[in-house]
Write a protein that holds these residues in place. Structure first.
Motif, short mmCIF file in Angstrom:
data_model
loop_
_atom_site.label_atom_id
_atom_site.label_comp_id
_atom_site.label_asym_id
_atom_site.label_seq_id
_atom_site.Cartn_x
_atom_site.Cartn_y
_atom_site.Cartn_z
N GLN A 1 2.32 1.80 -3.40
CA GLN A 1 1.31 2.33 -4.34
C GLN A 1 1.05 3.81 -4.07
O GLN A 1 0.92 4.60 -5.01
CB GLN A 1 0.02 1.53 -4.22
CG GLN A 1 0.10 0.14 -4.79
CD GLN A 1 -1.19 -0.65 -4.55
OE1 GLN A 1 -2.11 -0.17 -3.91
NE2 GLN A 1 -1.22 -1.87 -5.06
N LEU A 2 0.97 4.19 -2.78
CA LEU A 2 0.74 5.60 -2.45
C LEU A 2 1.91 6.47 -2.90
O LEU A 2 1.72 7.59 -3.39
CB LEU A 2 0.52 5.77 -0.95
CG LEU A 2 -0.84 5.33 -0.43
CD1 LEU A 2 -0.88 5.41 1.09
CD2 LEU A 2 -1.95 6.17 -1.03
N ARG A 3 3.13 5.95 -2.76
CA ARG A 3 4.30 6.71 -3.21
C ARG A 3 4.26 6.91 -4.72
O ARG A 3 4.62 7.98 -5.22
CB ARG A 3 5.59 5.99 -2.80
CG ARG A 3 6.01 6.34 -1.40
CD ARG A 3 7.38 5.77 -1.07
NE ARG A 3 7.15 4.77 -0.02
CZ ARG A 3 7.59 3.54 -0.01
NH1 ARG A 3 8.36 3.11 -0.98
NH2 ARG A 3 7.29 2.72 0.95
N ARG A 4 3.81 5.91 -5.44
CA ARG A 4 3.71 6.05 -6.91
C ARG A 4 2.69 7.11 -7.28
O ARG A 4 2.93 7.94 -8.14
CB ARG A 4 3.31 4.71 -7.54
CG ARG A 4 4.43 3.72 -7.62
CD ARG A 4 3.99 2.48 -8.38
NE ARG A 4 4.77 1.34 -7.95
CZ ARG A 4 4.35 0.10 -7.94
NH1 ARG A 4 3.12 -0.18 -8.32
NH2 ARG A 4 5.13 -0.86 -7.55
N ARG A 5 1.53 7.05 -6.61
CA ARG A 5 0.49 8.04 -6.91
C ARG A 5 0.95 9.44 -6.53
O ARG A 5 0.73 10.39 -7.26
CB ARG A 5 -0.78 7.71 -6.12
CG ARG A 5 -1.50 6.51 -6.65
CD ARG A 5 -2.77 6.30 -5.86
NE ARG A 5 -3.30 4.97 -6.11
CZ ARG A 5 -4.12 4.34 -5.30
NH1 ARG A 5 -4.52 4.91 -4.18
NH2 ARG A 5 -4.56 3.15 -5.60
N ARG A 6 1.55 9.56 -5.35
CA ARG A 6 2.00 10.87 -4.89
C ARG A 6 3.14 11.39 -5.74
O ARG A 6 3.29 12.59 -5.92
CB ARG A 6 2.42 10.80 -3.43
CG ARG A 6 1.25 10.68 -2.51
CD ARG A 6 1.70 10.68 -1.08
NE ARG A 6 0.58 10.46 -0.19
CZ ARG A 6 0.68 10.15 1.07
NH1 ARG A 6 1.88 10.01 1.60
NH2 ARG A 6 -0.39 9.98 1.81
N ARG B 1 0.84 -1.21 0.00
CA ARG B 1 0.00 0.00 0.00
C ARG B 1 0.88 1.26 0.00
O ARG B 1 0.60 2.22 -0.72
CB ARG B 1 -0.90 0.03 1.23
CG ARG B 1 -2.10 -0.85 1.11
CD ARG B 1 -2.99 -0.65 2.31
NE ARG B 1 -4.14 -1.53 2.25
CZ ARG B 1 -5.00 -1.69 3.21
NH1 ARG B 1 -4.85 -1.02 4.36
NH2 ARG B 1 -6.02 -2.48 3.09
N ALA B 2 1.90 1.26 0.83
CA ALA B 2 2.79 2.42 0.90
C ALA B 2 3.49 2.64 -0.44
O ALA B 2 3.63 3.78 -0.90
CB ALA B 2 3.81 2.23 2.01
#
Length: 128
Positions: free
Chosen positions: A102-107, A99-100
């Motif tokens: 994926q969030l780093r990719r989105r951010r 999850r972290a």
């Protein structure tokens, strides 16, 4: 008849023993007997003390063996119950890492857009 002869022989031997003066004891022999009896009583007291200590140590040894056996059972139970828990924790941490990531990719993509907006020179912040 055999028993009567044995008793008769035993009586004769005891009579002879008493008649020779072996049954009477001198004063030295009585004192020596008293000393030996006192030593015997003292030795019995010491042996009772040693026996008590040995029994106490044996009880303590049995207690420690019982505690060791119980510790083995508790350790085995802990290992059996903690293994699935550790596996579940590892799955949870793996899921959190995914999850972290994926969030780093989105951010990362959003952050690039935000920096371009912020560098355009337009600011919505007013002066107070």
């Amino acid at each position: 008849m055999g028993i009567r002869r044995k008793w008769l022989g035993l009586s004769a031997v005891m009579g002879l023993f008493l008649a020779t003066g072996c049954a009477s004891s001198s004063r030295e022999a009585q004192e020596r007997l008293a000393v030996l009896e006192a030593e015997g009583e003292a030795m019995d007291a010491v042996l009772d003390s040693v026996e008590e200590r040995l029994l106490g140590n044996q009880a303590m040894l049995h207690r420690w063996q019982e505690l060791g056996r119980r510790h083995q059972e508790v350790t085995q139970l802990h290992c059996e119950s903690s293994d699935p828990h550790m596996v579940a924790m590892m799955k949870h941490y793996k899921k959190q890492e995914d999850r972290a990531r994926q969030l780093r990719r989105r951010r990362g993509g959003v952050a690039a857009v935000d920096t371009s907006v912020l560098t355009s020179g337009k600011s919505t912040v007013g002066n107070n």
